[in-house]
Design a protein around this motif. Sequence first.
Motif, PDB file in Angstrom:
ATOM      1  N   LEU A 125       4.904  -3.634   9.784  1.00 22.63           N
ATOM      2  CA  LEU A 125       5.227  -2.732   8.574  1.00 22.63           C
ATOM      3  C   LEU A 125       4.051  -1.665   9.257  1.00 22.63           C
ATOM      4  N   VAL A 126       4.013  -0.853   9.409  1.00 22.88           N
ATOM      5  CA  VAL A 126       2.979   0.047  10.013  1.00 22.88           C
ATOM      6  C   VAL A 126       2.955   1.123   8.924  1.00 22.88           C
ATOM      7  N   PRO A 127       1.460   1.592   8.806  1.00 21.66           N
ATOM      8  CA  PRO A 127       1.473   2.778   7.222  1.00 21.66           C
ATOM      9  C   PRO A 127       1.290   3.693   8.382  1.00 21.66           C
ATOM     10  N   ASP A 128       1.864   5.075   7.548  1.00 19.29           N
ATOM     11  CA  ASP A 128       1.767   6.289   7.974  1.00 19.29           C
ATOM     12  C   ASP A 128       1.989   7.389   7.493  1.00 19.29           C
ATOM     13  N   THR A 169       0.463   8.951   4.524  1.00 20.17           N
ATOM     14  CA  THR A 169       0.776   8.355   2.974  1.00 20.17           C
ATOM     15  C   THR A 169       1.953   7.127   2.120  1.00 20.17           C
ATOM     16  N   SER A 170       2.634   6.884   3.771  1.00 16.97           N
ATOM     17  CA  SER A 170       3.295   5.689   2.932  1.00 16.97           C
ATOM     18  C   SER A 170       3.769   5.010   4.330  1.00 16.97           C
ATOM     19  N   ALA A 171       4.807   3.913   4.764  1.00 12.25           N
ATOM     20  CA  ALA A 171       4.659   3.064   5.381  1.00 12.25           C
ATOM     21  C   ALA A 171       5.976   3.453   6.764  1.00 12.25           C
ATOM     22  N   ARG A 172       6.270   2.407   7.663  1.00 10.52           N
ATOM     23  CA  ARG A 172       7.294   2.415   8.488  1.00 10.52           C
ATOM     24  C   ARG A 172       7.487   1.548   9.185  1.00 10.52           C
ATOM     25  N   TYR A 181      13.537  -3.816   2.390  1.00  5.76           N
ATOM     26  CA  TYR A 181      12.743  -3.149   3.299  1.00  5.76           C
ATOM     27  C   TYR A 181      13.749  -1.439   3.649  1.00  5.76           C
TER      28      TYR A 181
END
Length: 190
Positions: free
Chosen positions: A121-124, A126-129, A184
């Motif tokens: 899980l990678v922060p992106d 204001t969200s994540a991918r 997810y």
Amino acid sequence: MTTTSIGAASAAAGTTTGRLRGLVAEIRAAVDRGLPPEPTARLVGERLAPHLGAPDLLTPAQCEGDPEHYRQHVLHAEPDGGFSVVAIVWLPGQGTPVHDHVAWCVAGVHQGEEHERRYQLVPDGTSARLLATQDVVNGPGEVAAFAPPGDIHSVRNAGDRTALSLHVYGADITRLGTSVRRLYRLPADR
């Protein structure tokens, strides 16, 4: 048919073989050592591996699949909630969505192959991918051990014959109804 739903666990699968009772005792001894999740999962994996592929481990009923989705046979749930043992039968094309687990888990292939894709899980902003980090093909006798966090993955049977694996979860999934903590639905990069 491919399925992307997380199937609910079936009721405890009737008869237990002597080999399975022995495996449960070995897992209990490993869990009762009181180690943190990661070493517990590794230790349980070491106990599981020698039993994989043994013809006397499961009954024929515990090897039955379902044409609609992969099938889970709960083989044992420890009375104190410490662990559960589940046989999962994957017909060709069946698999899971991307998910993680409520507790440590160990998966060992009894027959066939499981294709697993692992994610981070990678922060992106204001969200994540999700970032796919590894593709693994586990064959008969191979074991994978995980502990949250870092246990995000999907599993599928990409072969042309039935695959069967044993999963040991560090929780009582008969009480929880599932081993999955979260599904997810985020964008995934390779």
